[in-house]
Design an enzyme around this catalytic site. Structure first.
Site, PDB file in Angstrom:
ATOM      1  N   PRO A 130      22.138  70.067  62.926  1.00 50.57           N
ATOM      2  CA  PRO A 130      23.223  69.394  62.194  1.00 50.57           C
ATOM      3  C   PRO A 130      23.169  69.593  60.685  1.00 50.57           C
ATOM      4  CG  PRO A 130      21.636  67.790  63.060  1.00 50.57           C
ATOM      5  CD  PRO A 130      21.307  69.106  63.680  1.00 50.57           C
ATOM      6  N   HIS A 188      73.014  41.658  37.654  1.00 51.38           N
ATOM      7  CA  HIS A 188      72.507  40.282  37.586  1.00 51.38           C
ATOM      8  C   HIS A 188      73.017  39.457  38.763  1.00 51.38           C
ATOM      9  CE1 HIS A 188      71.054  40.919  33.442  1.00 51.38           C
ATOM     10  NE2 HIS A 188      72.160  41.614  33.293  1.00 51.38           N
ATOM     11  N   SER A 318      67.969  35.593  66.933  1.00 54.96           N
ATOM     12  CA  SER A 318      67.466  34.226  66.883  1.00 54.96           C
ATOM     13  C   SER A 318      67.224  33.696  68.281  1.00 54.96           C
ATOM     14  CB  SER A 318      68.459  33.315  66.153  1.00 54.96           C
ATOM     15  OG  SER A 318      68.070  31.961  66.215  1.00 54.96           O
TER      16      SER A 318
END
Length: 478
Positions: A130, A188, A318
């Protein structure tokens, strides 16, 4: 109880489940760092397989790696890239900040799979070791960040960018389709001058195009790899030319323009390129948040809200109110945006966590970026498929708002002056009159003048009304 085998590392022997391909260091990490439920991103498995294959190719080409060992490593990497052995990478995100344990997980799995292929015992490290072979010319300190960069770049280019492009195209198509629909603008949250619905949506498309451009620019830094810097950036134990060769090989394997970073100390001690990339994801998230909220607002109703847009019905809205339809795709996308913004905060702190020659927040950084890319990709796809493509304008309601708007008086201001135009608007509001009725009652313009000047279709582009006929008495100031 599962059978065990003995694996060894520099600290001694460790018991490992006999049927697992990982080795001693992976097992130690599992025992000491099984924290939470977050595993290392799957993208890191793929990117590391690409990296290990590229390194094996470069080391073989450089004469450092035996041909048989090279073939075994490449074969195993190809298996991983094909989706095999992914269950052999069980490590959690919350580990060493260098990612060393994950690098060793990859090294051990590849080594043991090569042992299987060669007919030797798991854990024997023969014929493929490894560290000596799979990790040749590398350190966790340069391989893990390189794998991070590969994973991020591939995930962004192959998944996120196409998803955002598709959403952009869907919004742009709606913009073109609706360019003749004059609607009232709002600033706004109050009535403003007109624009077309197409113009409004063209802004959304442009925001996404700009977001894609920012991502593309950020990727330039992500394409610069640390690989070849080894432990601290000097390249110790990597042959001259390895850094350039392995980067070129990664570029070939991925089809992306990876190069060797010109300064390895910068990309191992810090990960500024990923911090910048995360910032572009945050910016994109902000754009999506605005777009989703605008559509949610303009579709609110159906009878007591703006109701300018009709959105698709994805599900009953809902459990108590029959017939209710909610903007659930917009809600989901805004939650995704918030999560991406939060992830960016973590990435920013992680990016700042470079102490001397190494950043030690690598797993945190790639975990958050991978999640951001994934949820943005899926969110954009869902938002396009289940909301944008099925959204339609409520032309009747849009026209009604335009006709009732007092802000059309803006077109009169250059002709009769701001003060008189303001008086018309206030008079109309106070007396519940149309703008036209108020203007005529005050005597500031005649009916033909009003009809010529106050034309919403003219007001959606640069436009200043000209005085073509004598104004009504009192129209001029002074």
């Amino acid at each position: 109880m599962n059978d065990l085998r003995k694996e060894t590392d520099s600290l001694g022997e460790v018991n490992v489940p006999a049927d697992k391909l990982w080795g001693a260091q992976t097992q130690r990490s599992l025992e000491h760092f099984s924290i939470g439920r977050d595993l290392m991103p799957r993208e890191m498995i793929q990117s590391y397989a690409i990296l290990k294959k590229a390194a094996a190719n470069a080391n073989y080409a450089g004469g450092r790696l035996d041909g048989k060992i090279h073939k075994l490593i490449v074969h195993t990497c190809d298996e991983i890239l094909a989706g095999q052995h992914h269950d052999m990478f069980p490590l959690h995100v919350w580990m060493t900040g260098s990612g060393t344990q994950f690098n060793m997980n990859v090294n051990e799995v590849i080594s043991n799979r090569c042992c299987q292929l060669a007919g030797t015992a798991l854990g024997s490290k023969l014929p493929v070791h490894p560290n000596d072979h799979v990790n040749m010319s590398q350190s966790s300190n340069d391989s893990f960040p390189s794998a991070m960069y590969i994973a991020a770049a591939m995930n962004v280019t192959q998944r996120l960018v196409p998803a955002v492009e598709a959403l952009h195209d869907a919004i742009a198509a709606k913009s073109n389709q609706w360019d003749d629909i004059v609607k009232i603008g709002r600033t706004h949250m109050q009535d403003a001058t007109p624009l077309t619905l197409g113009q409004e949506w063209s802004g959304y498309a442009a925001m996404l195009a700009d977001g894609l451009a920012r991502i593309d620019d950020a990727l330039k830094g992500v394409f610069r790899l640390a690989l070849g810097g080894t432990a601290v950036g000097t390249g110790i134990n990597a042959a001259p030319g390895f850094a350039e060769a392995v980067a070129a090989e990664i570029a070939r394997l991925t089809g992306l323009p990876f190069v060797s970073a010109p300064n390895k100390f910068a990309v191992q001690g810090a990960h500024d390129a990923l911090v910048q990339l995360s910032g572009t994801l945050r910016t994109l998230a902000g754009s999506l948040y605005k777009i989703a909220n605008d559509i949610r607002l303009l579709s609110c109703g159906p009878r007591a809200g703006f109701a300018e847009l009709r959105i698709p019905e994805n599900e009953p809205g809902s459990s108590i109110m029959p017939g209710k339809v909610n903007p659930t795709q917009a809600e989901a996308l805004t939650m995704i945006a918030v999560q991406v913004m939060a992830n960016d905060v973590a990435v920013g702190f992680g990016g700042a966590g470079g102490y001397l020659e190494m950043n030690v927040y690598k797993p945190l950084i790639i975990h958050n970026i991978a999640q951001s890319v994934t949820i943005l990709t899926d969110g954009c796809t869902n938002f396009r498929t289940f909301l944008v493509e099925g959204t339609e304008p409520n032309r009747k309601k849009i026209k009604e708002y335009v006709e009732r708007s007092l802000m059309l008086v803006t077109a009169l201001a250059p002709v009769i002056g701001y003060d008189k135009a303001s008086r018309i608007a206030h008079y109309a509001m106070d007396n519940d009159l149309t703008l036209k009725s108020a203007a005529l009652k005050l005597g500031f313009v005649t009916e033909p003048e009003f009809d010529r000047i106050v034309d919403p279709a003219k007001m959606v582009k640069p436009y200043v009304a000209e005085i073509k006929v004598p104004l009504a008495i009192g129209a001029k100031t002074g």
